[in-house]
Structure formats: C-alpha cells, structure tokens
Motif scaffolding. Sequence first.
Motif, PDB file in Angstrom:
ATOM      1  N   TYR A  74       0.907  -1.163  -0.115  1.00 50.31           N
ATOM      2  CA  TYR A  74       0.009  -0.007   0.059  1.00 50.31           C
ATOM      3  C   TYR A  74       0.856   1.078  -0.161  1.00 50.31           C
ATOM      4  O   TYR A  74       1.956   1.327   0.720  1.00 50.31           O
ATOM      5  N   GLY A  75       0.603   2.277  -0.682  1.00 46.76           N
ATOM      6  CA  GLY A  75       1.286   3.557  -0.772  1.00 46.76           C
ATOM      7  C   GLY A  75       0.532   4.579   0.089  1.00 46.76           C
ATOM      8  O   GLY A  75      -0.719   4.520   0.074  1.00 46.76           O
ATOM      9  N   ILE A  76       1.240   5.158   0.841  1.00 45.32           N
ATOM     10  CA  ILE A  76       0.776   6.122   1.639  1.00 45.32           C
ATOM     11  C   ILE A  76       1.070   7.379   1.220  1.00 45.32           C
ATOM     12  O   ILE A  76       2.075   7.916   1.330  1.00 45.32           O
ATOM     13  N   SER A  77       0.128   8.342   1.030  1.00 42.83           N
ATOM     14  CA  SER A  77       0.229   9.449   0.430  1.00 42.83           C
ATOM     15  C   SER A  77       0.840  10.821   1.165  1.00 42.83           C
ATOM     16  O   SER A  77       0.588  10.474   2.560  1.00 42.83           O
ATOM     17  N   ASP A  78       1.123  11.700   0.893  1.00 44.55           N
ATOM     18  CA  ASP A  78       1.867  12.940   1.696  1.00 44.55           C
ATOM     19  C   ASP A  78       0.680  13.163   2.514  1.00 44.55           C
ATOM     20  O   ASP A  78       0.892  13.673   3.534  1.00 44.55           O
ATOM     21  N   ASP A  79      -0.535  13.456   2.100  1.00 49.47           N
ATOM     22  CA  ASP A  79      -1.691  14.115   2.776  1.00 49.47           C
ATOM     23  C   ASP A  79      -2.080  13.100   3.899  1.00 49.47           C
ATOM     24  O   ASP A  79      -2.341  13.453   4.787  1.00 49.47           O
ATOM     25  N   GLN A  80      -1.998  11.867   3.377  1.00 50.11           N
ATOM     26  CA  GLN A  80      -2.270  10.627   4.512  1.00 50.11           C
ATOM     27  C   GLN A  80      -1.417  10.753   5.471  1.00 50.11           C
ATOM     28  O   GLN A  80      -1.753  10.688   6.925  1.00 50.11           O
ATOM     29  N   ALA A  81      -0.066  10.915   5.236  1.00 52.51           N
ATOM     30  CA  ALA A  81       0.836  10.747   6.233  1.00 52.51           C
ATOM     31  C   ALA A  81       0.767  11.957   7.100  1.00 52.51           C
ATOM     32  O   ALA A  81       0.941  11.815   8.195  1.00 52.51           O
ATOM     33  N   PHE A  82       0.470  12.992   6.653  1.00 55.59           N
ATOM     34  CA  PHE A  82       0.424  14.520   7.343  1.00 55.59           C
ATOM     35  C   PHE A  82      -0.526  14.149   8.473  1.00 55.59           C
ATOM     36  O   PHE A  82      -0.426  14.714   9.603  1.00 55.59           O
ATOM     37  N   SER A  83      -1.819  13.600   7.990  1.00 52.39           N
ATOM     38  CA  SER A  83      -2.962  13.600   9.072  1.00 52.39           C
ATOM     39  C   SER A  83      -2.615  12.511  10.202  1.00 52.39           C
ATOM     40  O   SER A  83      -3.157  12.947  11.139  1.00 52.39           O
ATOM     41  N   VAL A  84      -1.659  12.068   9.933  1.00 50.02           N
ATOM     42  CA  VAL A  84      -1.198  11.019  11.110  1.00 50.02           C
ATOM     43  C   VAL A  84       0.175  11.475  11.909  1.00 50.02           C
ATOM     44  O   VAL A  84       0.602  10.624  12.582  1.00 50.02           O
ATOM     45  N   GLY A  85       0.363  12.783  11.537  1.00 51.31           N
ATOM     46  CA  GLY A  85       1.808  13.070  12.016  1.00 51.31           C
ATOM     47  C   GLY A  85       3.079  12.898  11.656  1.00 51.31           C
ATOM     48  O   GLY A  85       4.172  13.114  12.218  1.00 51.31           O
ATOM     49  N   LEU A  86       2.965  12.410  10.396  1.00 45.79           N
ATOM     50  CA  LEU A  86       4.364  12.021   9.582  1.00 45.79           C
ATOM     51  C   LEU A  86       4.695  13.066   8.735  1.00 45.79           C
ATOM     52  O   LEU A  86       3.788  13.662   7.935  1.00 45.79           O
ATOM     53  N   PRO A  87       6.155  13.205   8.305  1.00 44.52           N
ATOM     54  CA  PRO A  87       6.484  14.567   7.620  1.00 44.52           C
ATOM     55  C   PRO A  87       6.255  14.176   6.035  1.00 44.52           C
ATOM     56  O   PRO A  87       6.277  15.032   5.224  1.00 44.52           O
ATOM     57  N   CYS A  88       6.113  12.769   5.677  1.00 36.76           N
ATOM     58  CA  CYS A  88       5.729  12.449   4.201  1.00 36.76           C
ATOM     59  C   CYS A  88       5.446  10.789   4.175  1.00 36.76           C
ATOM     60  O   CYS A  88       5.485  10.271   5.095  1.00 36.76           O
ATOM     61  N   GLY A  89       4.835  10.678   3.065  1.00 35.35           N
ATOM     62  CA  GLY A  89       4.366   9.271   2.783  1.00 35.35           C
ATOM     63  C   GLY A  89       5.324   8.139   2.488  1.00 35.35           C
ATOM     64  O   GLY A  89       6.612   8.539   2.749  1.00 35.35           O
TER      65      GLY A  89
END
Length: 283
Positions: A74-89
């Motif tokens: 599964y790919g985690i987009s930058d927007d998804q990553a940002f929503s859970v507190g990560l700098p990038c996907g």
Amino acid sequence: MREVERWRERGDEHVVVATLVAARGSAPRPIGSRLAISERGELAGSVSGGCVESEVAELATEVLASGEPRNVTYGISDDQAFSVGLPCGGEIDVLVERVRLDDLERFRDESPYRLLVFGAVDLAEALCKAAGELGWKTVVADPRSRFATRARVPSADELLVEWPEEVLERVQLDEATAVVCLTHEEKFDIPALVGALRSDAFYVGALGARRNQERRRARLLEEGLSEDEIDRIAGPTGLDVGADTPAETAVSILGEILAVRSGRPGGRLKDGQGRIHAELAPR
C-alpha cells in the motif's frame, strides 16, 4: 488483543489478521503491528494509523472467504501521512491471512514491556488499567493481604502478596520493565527501590512529595547506593500535567515512562523539532 478473545467467546471461528511486514519511507506504525478483522467486519489494532485500514478490511473479506493469504503493498500519500503526524508518505507491505480463533496465542498482545507496581493502592488499579490498554503486562505487589486483592486491583495481570525482596527474586527486572513505588512506607519502598535501581529496569519511579524524596534519598545512601544510582529515580514520578485523580495521575506516570523509554523529554509536540513517532529498537 482483548477484542479478539471476545469474538471467540461469542462463537466466531475465524479472524483475518493483517501484519505490517515491511515499510519504506515514513510508517505510522512499527514493523510487526497487527490489525484483526472479525467475521462481522469489526476491526481491532492498526497497521497504518488509519491510512489504509479500510482497504485492508475490504481485502479481508476475500481472504476470509478463500482462506488464501495475500501479501500486498500500500502506498501512503503525503496528505495521509500528514494527517497522522508524519513528514511524508511511503509504502508498507502487509501480510493478510485467515486464522482459526482457536489459536489465540497469535492474537495475544506482543508488547515485551512490563509494569511492576509496589503498593496495591487505588492508583495501582488506574496504572494497570491504562498500561493494559498499551498491551503491557502488569504486576502489582503488596505484602498486605487486605490491600492486595482482586476486588481492589482487578486489572493487574498478576497480583503478588509478598514482600519486595521476595517479589524481586520472582520477577526478574530487565530492560523492558518499568517499576513504580506507591506505598509511601520505607519498609516497603526502600527494599523495592534498592532492588529496582540495581537492576536493568529502564524506569524506576516513586510517588511522594519532594520533601519525602529527599528523606528517601538519604535512606538509600545509607543502604549503600551511589548518587548516580539514586539519580535514576523519577521522583516525584510522572509528568507535570496538573493530574489530580488516580486516572489522571496514571496518565501522567505512563506518559513519563513512555518518554523515558523513547529517550524523549516528554514536552509538547508543537515545541519539538524531531520525528513525532518514536523509533524503538525491535526486541
């Protein structure tokens, strides 16, 4: 997972388990994290902090019906990553498999961490209840049989009616163990702290006002501990969050324990500069 045990108790025969087996880039959850999906589609656990759980749940329906395991990326987009507190996907690999619920050992919480509490007071129950939600094993010890009862501490995994010296012989303290002393009595606290401070326990905390901490320090010096050994004590134990009730105090103490485990100062995330999610060494 406690939810999985409930599914078995109600008569479910199978469960689908998704396990995070690899990650590239930022990953919201550590390798080995699991998501369980019941026959009714209920979820327990997480492999991505909410980024791909819905997709995994859809795939689980197919795996439940066919019994064939699937290994998917599964790919985690930058927007998804940002929503859970990560700098990038990034990308994660997830193994999805159907397993019989009779094999409950596969669903036990696998956290290697353990909390040993000396003193079966009301705060001990609050600590055990909260630590249990983290998947930690909890042990409460108190030689006073009228205190160390299941009625008072129902959430403890293990309840020992023993003196600290006996407990320390039975419970081998390692680098995955946190110890908290709550009794306020030297005949209990001092031997418990001496043993804990001379062990590999990664956290040793003691309840009590600062004045009491100074008296305790003097007594520990008399017992032969060095200044450096005594400096390991987190006393008063906990983070300064204005805690009042036992439940709030438990959050304060566990917050400090998690910060020490991760090598973090325990301050506000908005004031930090590093990664939000701690990178713990696998055990």
